[in-house]
Design a protein around this motif. Structure first.
Motif, PDB file in Angstrom:
ATOM      1  N   ILE A  12       0.870  -1.172   0.000  1.00 16.67           N
ATOM      2  CA  ILE A  12       0.000   0.000   0.000  1.00 16.67           C
ATOM      3  C   ILE A  12       0.913   1.230   0.000  1.00 16.67           C
ATOM      4  N   ASN A  13       0.501   2.265  -0.721  1.00 13.49           N
ATOM      5  CA  ASN A  13       1.231   3.535  -0.795  1.00 13.49           C
ATOM      6  C   ASN A  13       2.388   3.462  -1.795  1.00 13.49           C
ATOM      7  N   PRO A  14       3.169   4.537  -1.904  1.00 13.96           N
ATOM      8  CA  PRO A  14       4.265   4.545  -2.877  1.00 13.96           C
ATOM      9  C   PRO A  14       5.244   3.408  -2.609  1.00 13.96           C
ATOM     10  N   CYS A  15       5.712   2.813  -3.686  1.00 12.37           N
ATOM     11  CA  CYS A  15       6.676   1.731  -3.546  1.00 12.37           C
ATOM     12  C   CYS A  15       7.626   1.776  -4.743  1.00 12.37           C
ATOM     13  N   SER A  16       8.716   1.086  -4.602  1.00 11.48           N
ATOM     14  CA  SER A  16       9.683   0.996  -5.703  1.00 11.48           C
ATOM     15  C   SER A  16       9.442  -0.299  -6.461  1.00 11.48           C
ATOM     16  N   LYS A  17      10.034  -0.391  -7.620  1.00  7.55           N
ATOM     17  CA  LYS A  17       9.963  -1.623  -8.401  1.00  7.55           C
ATOM     18  C   LYS A  17      10.581  -2.768  -7.594  1.00  7.55           C
ATOM     19  N   ALA A  18      11.671  -2.481  -6.887  1.00  5.88           N
ATOM     20  CA  ALA A  18      12.334  -3.512  -6.074  1.00  5.88           C
ATOM     21  C   ALA A  18      11.400  -4.003  -4.968  1.00  5.88           C
ATOM     22  N   GLN A  19      10.677  -3.097  -4.322  1.00  4.40           N
ATOM     23  CA  GLN A  19       9.732  -3.510  -3.283  1.00  4.40           C
ATOM     24  C   GLN A  19       8.621  -4.365  -3.878  1.00  4.40           C
ATOM     25  N   LEU A  20       8.144  -3.970  -5.048  1.00  2.29           N
ATOM     26  CA  LEU A  20       7.097  -4.716  -5.732  1.00  2.29           C
ATOM     27  C   LEU A  20       7.564  -6.141  -6.016  1.00  2.29           C
ATOM     28  N   LEU A  21       8.797  -6.249  -6.500  1.00  2.56           N
ATOM     29  CA  LEU A  21       9.335  -7.564  -6.862  1.00  2.56           C
ATOM     30  C   LEU A  21       9.795  -8.372  -5.649  1.00  2.56           C
ATOM     31  N   SER A  22       9.784  -7.753  -4.466  1.00  3.64           N
ATOM     32  CA  SER A  22      10.144  -8.488  -3.255  1.00  3.64           C
ATOM     33  C   SER A  22       8.984  -9.357  -2.771  1.00  3.64           C
ATOM     34  N   LEU A  23       7.792  -9.135  -3.328  1.00  7.69           N
ATOM     35  CA  LEU A  23       6.640  -9.962  -2.965  1.00  7.69           C
ATOM     36  C   LEU A  23       6.645 -11.211  -3.845  1.00  7.69           C
ATOM     37  N   PRO A  24       6.844 -12.393  -3.268  1.00  5.06           N
ATOM     38  CA  PRO A  24       6.969 -13.612  -4.085  1.00  5.06           C
ATOM     39  C   PRO A  24       5.806 -13.827  -5.041  1.00  5.06           C
ATOM     40  N   GLU A  25       4.577 -13.593  -4.593  1.00  3.61           N
ATOM     41  CA  GLU A  25       3.424 -13.855  -5.463  1.00  3.61           C
ATOM     42  C   GLU A  25       3.351 -12.862  -6.621  1.00  3.61           C
ATOM     43  N   PHE A  26       3.884 -11.659  -6.433  1.00  4.16           N
ATOM     44  CA  PHE A  26       3.902 -10.694  -7.530  1.00  4.16           C
ATOM     45  C   PHE A  26       5.090 -10.985  -8.452  1.00  4.16           C
ATOM     46  N   LYS A  27       6.230 -11.284  -7.859  1.00  2.14           N
ATOM     47  CA  LYS A  27       7.432 -11.539  -8.649  1.00  2.14           C
ATOM     48  C   LYS A  27       7.247 -12.734  -9.583  1.00  2.14           C
ATOM     49  N   GLY A  65      -5.304  -9.582 -10.131  1.00  3.77           N
ATOM     50  CA  GLY A  65      -4.867 -10.354 -11.286  1.00  3.77           C
ATOM     51  C   GLY A  65      -4.492  -9.502 -12.479  1.00  3.77           C
ATOM     52  N   ASP A  66      -5.276  -8.439 -12.753  1.00  4.31           N
ATOM     53  CA  ASP A  66      -4.956  -7.560 -13.883  1.00  4.31           C
ATOM     54  C   ASP A  66      -3.638  -6.818 -13.646  1.00  4.31           C
ATOM     55  N   SER A  67      -3.368  -6.427 -12.401  1.00  5.06           N
ATOM     56  CA  SER A  67      -2.089  -5.772 -12.100  1.00  5.06           C
ATOM     57  C   SER A  67      -0.932  -6.741 -12.318  1.00  5.06           C
ATOM     58  N   LYS A  68      -1.101  -7.985 -11.890  1.00  6.80           N
ATOM     59  CA  LYS A  68      -0.043  -8.986 -12.063  1.00  6.80           C
ATOM     60  C   LYS A  68       0.205  -9.280 -13.540  1.00  6.80           C
ATOM     61  N   LEU A  69      -0.824  -9.146 -14.364  1.00  6.85           N
ATOM     62  CA  LEU A  69      -0.694  -9.405 -15.792  1.00  6.85           C
ATOM     63  C   LEU A  69      -0.147  -8.197 -16.552  1.00  6.85           C
ATOM     64  N   TYR A  70      -0.745  -7.018 -16.336  1.00 10.65           N
ATOM     65  CA  TYR A  70      -0.455  -5.867 -17.201  1.00 10.65           C
ATOM     66  C   TYR A  70       0.677  -4.958 -16.722  1.00 10.65           C
ATOM     67  N   VAL A  71       0.939  -4.890 -15.429  1.00 11.66           N
ATOM     68  CA  VAL A  71       2.048  -4.042 -14.962  1.00 11.66           C
ATOM     69  C   VAL A  71       3.382  -4.531 -15.539  1.00 11.66           C
ATOM     70  N   PRO A  72       3.661  -5.840 -15.556  1.00 13.40           N
ATOM     71  CA  PRO A  72       4.921  -6.280 -16.176  1.00 13.40           C
ATOM     72  C   PRO A  72       5.016  -5.908 -17.660  1.00 13.40           C
ATOM     73  N   HIS A  73       3.910  -6.014 -18.390  1.00 13.93           N
ATOM     74  CA  HIS A  73       3.919  -5.645 -19.811  1.00 13.93           C
ATOM     75  C   HIS A  73       4.268  -4.167 -19.966  1.00 13.93           C
TER      76      HIS A  73
END
Length: 145
Positions: A12-27, A65-73
């Protein structure tokens, strides 16, 4: 799908790409979707200059699910176009599409992910959930309209 819900709101709130990728289910989905997205190299070249003067805010839900699909694209397009990470603002929201202290209330977010492109502090346009055509074409349409 109820089994997948584990009472976590994710980032929640501002995050970095590294923080985003630190979440196993998102990574896990990020790695797969980033590598699977096929770029339009001609459009990437066309995007380089107009993107160089832009700032982008991505409002996403790490639970979505849409964030997990489209943010990487979308991020693959930005990476290929040489977009500077310091001009990218990632903001995670909860399931009510809110961040703390009204951080994004002014952005009027209804669905995630929402990709907002700014030039000179002015919103030029947004892509909500998924591209109309491709991210390359949609970004170019926003930046050249």
């Amino acid at each position: 799908m109820e089994e997948e819900y584990n009472n976590q709101e994710g980032l929640i709130n501002p995050c970095s790409k590294a923080q985003l990728l630190s979440l196993p289910e998102f990574k896990e989905s990020y790695d797969l979707e980033y590598s699977n997205y096929v770029l339009n190299d001609d459009l990437i070249q066309t995007l380089k200059h107009p993107l160089s003067t832009s700032k982008i805010t991505i409002v996403l839900g790490t639970w979505c699910g849409d964030s997990k699909l489209y943010v990487p694209h979308f991020l693959k397009v930005l990476d290929a176009a040489g977009f500077k990470e310091e001009h990218l603002h990632l903001i995670g929201v909860n399931r009510e599409k809110k961040a703390a202290r009204g951080l994004i209330d002014h952005l009027e977010i209804d669905r995630v992910p929402t990709f907002i492109i700014f030039q000179n502090e002015k919103e030029m346009g947004r892509i909500v959930e998924q591209p109309n055509e491709t991210f390359e074409k949609d970004i170019l349409n926003i930046l050249t309209k």
